[in-house]
Design an enzyme around this catalytic site. Structure first.
Site, PDB file in Angstrom:
ATOM      1  N   ASP A  37      31.818  42.783  38.484  1.00  0.00           N
ATOM      2  CA  ASP A  37      32.949  43.194  39.382  1.00  0.00           C
ATOM      3  C   ASP A  37      33.134  42.245  40.833  1.00  0.00           C
ATOM      4  O   ASP A  37      33.350  42.738  41.711  1.00  0.00           O
ATOM      5  CB  ASP A  37      32.815  44.640  39.762  1.00  0.00           C
ATOM      6  CG  ASP A  37      31.246  44.732  40.377  1.00  0.00           C
ATOM      7  OD1 ASP A  37      30.521  43.991  40.593  1.00  0.00           O
ATOM      8  OD2 ASP A  37      30.942  46.122  40.844  1.00  0.00           O
ATOM      9  N   HIS A 230      31.495  13.683  35.335  1.00  0.00           N
ATOM     10  CA  HIS A 230      32.027  15.036  35.978  1.00  0.00           C
ATOM     11  C   HIS A 230      30.668  15.745  36.384  1.00  0.00           C
ATOM     12  O   HIS A 230      30.524  17.117  35.958  1.00  0.00           O
ATOM     13  CB  HIS A 230      32.996  15.755  34.874  1.00  0.00           C
ATOM     14  CG  HIS A 230      34.444  15.562  35.253  1.00  0.00           C
ATOM     15  ND1 HIS A 230      35.265  16.033  34.319  1.00  0.00           N
ATOM     16  CD2 HIS A 230      35.019  14.662  36.078  1.00  0.00           C
ATOM     17  CE1 HIS A 230      36.235  15.420  34.807  1.00  0.00           C
ATOM     18  NE2 HIS A 230      36.286  14.581  35.685  1.00  0.00           N
ATOM     19  N   ASP A 247      31.752  12.448  45.177  1.00  0.00           N
ATOM     20  CA  ASP A 247      33.117  12.516  45.012  1.00  0.00           C
ATOM     21  C   ASP A 247      33.520  13.754  45.554  1.00  0.00           C
ATOM     22  O   ASP A 247      33.187  14.998  45.074  1.00  0.00           O
ATOM     23  CB  ASP A 247      33.451  12.377  43.613  1.00  0.00           C
ATOM     24  CG  ASP A 247      35.008  12.407  43.237  1.00  0.00           C
ATOM     25  OD1 ASP A 247      35.933  12.925  44.075  1.00  0.00           O
ATOM     26  OD2 ASP A 247      35.378  12.054  42.251  1.00  0.00           O
ATOM     27  N   ASP A 258      40.978  13.582  47.878  1.00  0.00           N
ATOM     28  CA  ASP A 258      39.889  13.371  46.764  1.00  0.00           C
ATOM     29  C   ASP A 258      39.423  11.995  47.105  1.00  0.00           C
ATOM     30  O   ASP A 258      39.945  10.821  46.817  1.00  0.00           O
ATOM     31  CB  ASP A 258      40.885  13.337  45.408  1.00  0.00           C
ATOM     32  CG  ASP A 258      40.118  12.965  44.205  1.00  0.00           C
ATOM     33  OD1 ASP A 258      39.022  12.993  44.137  1.00  0.00           O
ATOM     34  OD2 ASP A 258      40.772  12.808  43.373  1.00  0.00           O
ATOM     35  N   HIS A 337      37.631   5.429  32.534  1.00  0.00           N
ATOM     36  CA  HIS A 337      38.805   6.293  33.029  1.00  0.00           C
ATOM     37  C   HIS A 337      39.906   5.637  33.773  1.00  0.00           C
ATOM     38  O   HIS A 337      40.116   4.663  33.693  1.00  0.00           O
ATOM     39  CB  HIS A 337      38.131   7.409  34.073  1.00  0.00           C
ATOM     40  CG  HIS A 337      37.360   6.727  35.038  1.00  0.00           C
ATOM     41  ND1 HIS A 337      38.190   6.278  36.374  1.00  0.00           N
ATOM     42  CD2 HIS A 337      36.085   6.757  35.654  1.00  0.00           C
ATOM     43  CE1 HIS A 337      37.268   5.873  37.403  1.00  0.00           C
ATOM     44  NE2 HIS A 337      36.017   6.084  36.914  1.00  0.00           N
ATOM     45  N   HIS A 341      45.366   9.334  39.773  1.00  0.00           N
ATOM     46  CA  HIS A 341      46.328  10.214  39.465  1.00  0.00           C
ATOM     47  C   HIS A 341      47.087  10.831  40.817  1.00  0.00           C
ATOM     48  O   HIS A 341      46.728  10.463  41.911  1.00  0.00           O
ATOM     49  CB  HIS A 341      45.508  11.374  38.901  1.00  0.00           C
ATOM     50  CG  HIS A 341      44.279  11.599  39.636  1.00  0.00           C
ATOM     51  ND1 HIS A 341      44.585  12.574  40.851  1.00  0.00           N
ATOM     52  CD2 HIS A 341      42.856  11.014  39.851  1.00  0.00           C
ATOM     53  CE1 HIS A 341      43.110  12.595  41.415  1.00  0.00           C
ATOM     54  NE2 HIS A 341      42.533  11.896  40.918  1.00  0.00           N
ATOM     55  N   HIS A 348      44.593  16.901  41.035  1.00  0.00           N
ATOM     56  CA  HIS A 348      45.323  16.244  40.027  1.00  0.00           C
ATOM     57  C   HIS A 348      46.542  16.854  39.897  1.00  0.00           C
ATOM     58  O   HIS A 348      46.787  17.719  39.177  1.00  0.00           O
ATOM     59  CB  HIS A 348      44.508  16.252  38.605  1.00  0.00           C
ATOM     60  CG  HIS A 348      43.238  15.891  38.583  1.00  0.00           C
ATOM     61  ND1 HIS A 348      42.153  16.269  37.714  1.00  0.00           N
ATOM     62  CD2 HIS A 348      42.689  14.945  39.443  1.00  0.00           C
ATOM     63  CE1 HIS A 348      41.161  15.472  38.193  1.00  0.00           C
ATOM     64  NE2 HIS A 348      41.423  14.609  38.999  1.00  0.00           N
ATOM     65  N   GLU A 372      41.002   4.739  42.147  1.00  0.00           N
ATOM     66  CA  GLU A 372      39.524   5.139  41.984  1.00  0.00           C
ATOM     67  C   GLU A 372      38.915   4.194  40.958  1.00  0.00           C
ATOM     68  O   GLU A 372      38.274   4.802  39.794  1.00  0.00           O
ATOM     69  CB  GLU A 372      39.163   6.451  41.682  1.00  0.00           C
ATOM     70  CG  GLU A 372      40.313   7.168  40.577  1.00  0.00           C
ATOM     71  CD  GLU A 372      39.819   8.511  40.608  1.00  0.00           C
ATOM     72  OE1 GLU A 372      38.683   9.022  40.336  1.00  0.00           O
ATOM     73  OE2 GLU A 372      40.734   9.352  40.823  1.00  0.00           O
ATOM     74  N   TYR A 376      30.067   2.136  35.465  1.00  0.00           N
ATOM     75  CA  TYR A 376      29.203   3.061  35.259  1.00  0.00           C
ATOM     76  C   TYR A 376      27.957   2.573  34.087  1.00  0.00           C
ATOM     77  O   TYR A 376      28.446   2.294  32.910  1.00  0.00           O
ATOM     78  CB  TYR A 376      29.628   4.542  34.588  1.00  0.00           C
ATOM     79  CG  TYR A 376      30.717   4.878  35.324  1.00  0.00           C
ATOM     80  CD1 TYR A 376      30.519   5.627  36.747  1.00  0.00           C
ATOM     81  CD2 TYR A 376      32.059   4.481  35.365  1.00  0.00           C
ATOM     82  CE1 TYR A 376      31.547   6.117  37.550  1.00  0.00           C
ATOM     83  CE2 TYR A 376      33.017   4.922  36.180  1.00  0.00           C
ATOM     84  CZ  TYR A 376      32.772   5.852  37.115  1.00  0.00           C
ATOM     85  OH  TYR A 376      33.666   6.310  38.069  1.00  0.00           O
ATOM     86  N   ARG A 394      31.671   4.682  42.135  1.00  0.00           N
ATOM     87  CA  ARG A 394      33.205   4.607  41.960  1.00  0.00           C
ATOM     88  C   ARG A 394      33.683   4.728  43.522  1.00  0.00           C
ATOM     89  O   ARG A 394      32.842   5.224  44.147  1.00  0.00           O
ATOM     90  CB  ARG A 394      33.608   6.227  41.269  1.00  0.00           C
ATOM     91  CG  ARG A 394      35.076   6.437  41.381  1.00  0.00           C
ATOM     92  CD  ARG A 394      35.677   7.507  40.525  1.00  0.00           C
ATOM     93  NE  ARG A 394      34.909   8.765  41.064  1.00  0.00           N
ATOM     94  CZ  ARG A 394      34.271   9.164  40.305  1.00  0.00           C
ATOM     95  NH1 ARG A 394      33.544   8.884  39.110  1.00  0.00           N
ATOM     96  NH2 ARG A 394      33.577  10.491  40.631  1.00  0.00           N
ATOM     97  N   GLU A 396      37.069   5.830  45.626  1.00  0.00           N
ATOM     98  CA  GLU A 396      38.423   6.348  45.579  1.00  0.00           C
ATOM     99  C   GLU A 396      38.889   6.520  46.884  1.00  0.00           C
ATOM    100  O   GLU A 396      38.410   7.090  47.751  1.00  0.00           O
ATOM    101  CB  GLU A 396      38.040   7.605  44.811  1.00  0.00           C
ATOM    102  CG  GLU A 396      39.369   8.483  44.521  1.00  0.00           C
ATOM    103  CD  GLU A 396      39.101   9.835  43.754  1.00  0.00           C
ATOM    104  OE1 GLU A 396      37.809  10.210  43.857  1.00  0.00           O
ATOM    105  OE2 GLU A 396      40.249  10.226  43.319  1.00  0.00           O
TER     106      GLU A 396
END
Ligand code: GLY
Ligand code: MN
Ligand code: MN
Length: 432
Positions: A37, A230, A247, A258, A337, A341, A348, A372, A376, A394, A396
């Site tokens: 709940d 991610h 990130d 972002d 990647h 975007h 996104h 970005e 890696y 990275r 970005e």
């Protein structure tokens, strides 16, 4: 700030896209349960917000287009004392009618009756084809036979591709808060801390600046964790000598930012880290320089792949001919990647990348996208010189396409090795 007249203008533009003799429906987001709940904080559906600015649950927008006129009808939850005591105030029908520039406001419970009335004699229906839970199909089925039933979402998403001056201002505000968060995290002492401590520093800055939420769960990835794209666990200790990929971007007044920065735990990049970082940074700067109207996003992608692959050959991470390596997709192991975007109300932003003829949409003034690039290198990758293993980087930024070029909206966030090291060692107080 988007004024009521701004939302109305958007609805007017949507009406132009609807066929004559049609009704269109859009539903608010549903409240979502966290567990048992307890609930996630409510956040309005992006398309619904884009067209109404209305933030409450259980709401519906009905667009009616007849041969002579267009009408927008908003359905909102009725005021109910007991429920409001527990869950917060509702605007209610009367107040909504005063505040929103719609033609009529009804209680949501009366939707079916009102819809059936307006739907009579209309030939076309637009609704969210892919929205399952809401019983839309039942409503639609029981209404009547329409000549056509179409998805309304692509029409709205196409509008969201181009940002107005007011939207760009909101994105700037969102980025300004995110800038503070990244600078805060660069300058805090990291010895003996964990990734979640840095996440807490970021979220502190967001909330202290009235950004109630992040635009997505922050990634705070130390060392090899950065090689999980991610990674949101954010649970590991910060290790002296490693890099941290951060990130993180807030959502402020429904607009996202972002931003990724990769910073050293101890404030200084090692020589090997500097080599990889410089490659990613120079690639990013070069790609940003290419952005202007009529450029293809795929061209940016291909250029980034070429630059990174050439750089990896120079560093001995890959070996062979650059063209051949790209043809065989060997670079994908280290740069798997996309270059970026669309960004806006959603991080996104679900605006299209191809038009209805499946042609790639060219960059145009008013579009906002991220750039970005990253590299890696897994800690166990024996094909790579040892000094580079476990490095994940990275960088970005958020870019606005302008009339004859672009503007890096997040240019003020420290990024060069010199700037990052200076802030990390508290030697640069001016960048905040
Ligand atoms: N933060 C998600 C992304 O960079 O696309
Ligand atoms: Mn991104
Ligand atoms: Mn990101």
């Amino acid at each position: 700030m988007i004024l009521e007249s701004g939302y109305k203008k958007r609805r007017d533009r949507l009406f132009k896209k609807l066929a004559k003799s049609s009704v269109a429906l859009l539903f608010s987001a549903e409240a979502s349960t966290r567990s048992h709940d307890t609930h996630h904080p409510y956040r309005q559906d992006s398309n619904f917000y884009y067209l109404s600015g209305f933030k409450e649950d259980n709401a519906i927008l009905l667009f009616v287009k007849s041969s002579t006129k267009c009408k927008t009808i908003l359905f909102v939850q009725k005021k109910e004392k007991t429920l409001e005591l527990w869950n917060g105030k509702r605007l209610g029908v009367k107040e909504a009618k005063k505040l929103f520039l719609v033609d009529e406001v009804f209680a949501s419970k009366d939707f079916k009756k009102v819809f059936d009335e307006y739907a009579q004699k209309k030939k076309n229906l637009y609704f969210e084809l892919n929205r399952k839970k809401l019983g839309i199909k039942k409503i639609v089925k029981s209404a009547k036979d329409f000549k056509t039933k179409q998805d309304i979402i692509p029409l709205i998403q196409k509008m969201r591709l181009y940002k107005s001056a007011a939207e760009i201002e909101l994105i700037r505000e969102s980025i300004a808060i995110t800038a503070k968060a990244h600078h805060r995290v660069m300058s805090v002492e990291k010895t003996g801390k964990y990734e979640y401590h840095l996440q807490a520093e970021i979220e502190h800055e967001f909330k202290m600046n009235a950004a109630y939420s992040d635009a997505y769960t922050s990634i705070v990835a130390c060392g090899n964790n950065a090689n999980t794209l991610h990674y949101i666990e954010n649970s590991k200790p910060l290790i002296d000598g490693e890099l941290i990929l951060i990130d993180a971007g807030c959502e402020h007044n429904y607009y996202a930012s972002d931003i990724t920065r990769t910073i050293p735990v101890n404030g200084r990049f090692s020589d090997a880290q500097k080599e990889v970082y410089t490659l990613v940074l120079e690639t990013q700067l070069q790609i940003i320089r290419m952005i202007k109207p009529f450029v293809k996003r795929s061209h940016l992608q291909e250029s980034a792949e070429r630059l990174l692959t050439k750089g990896m050959v120079d560093l001995g991470i890959l070996s062979g001919d650059v063209k051949e390596l790209i043809k065989k997709k060997k670079h994908k192991k280290y740069y798997p990647h996309g270059i970026g975007h669309w960004m806006g109300i959603d991080v996104h932003d679900p605006a299209p990348y191809r038009d209805t003829k499946n042609q790639e949409i060219l960059l145009q003034k008013g579009m906002v996208l991220t750039i970005e690039p990253g590299l890696y290198i897994d800690a166990n990758d024996k094909n790579v010189p040892e000094k580079y293993r476990g490095i994940g980087i990275r960088i970005e930024d958020n870019i606005l396409v302008t009339k004859d070029g672009c503007e890096n909206l997040s240019y003020a966030i420290a990024k060069s090795i010199k700037e990052v090291e200076a802030i990390s060692s508290h030697r640069c107080s001016s960048i905040q």
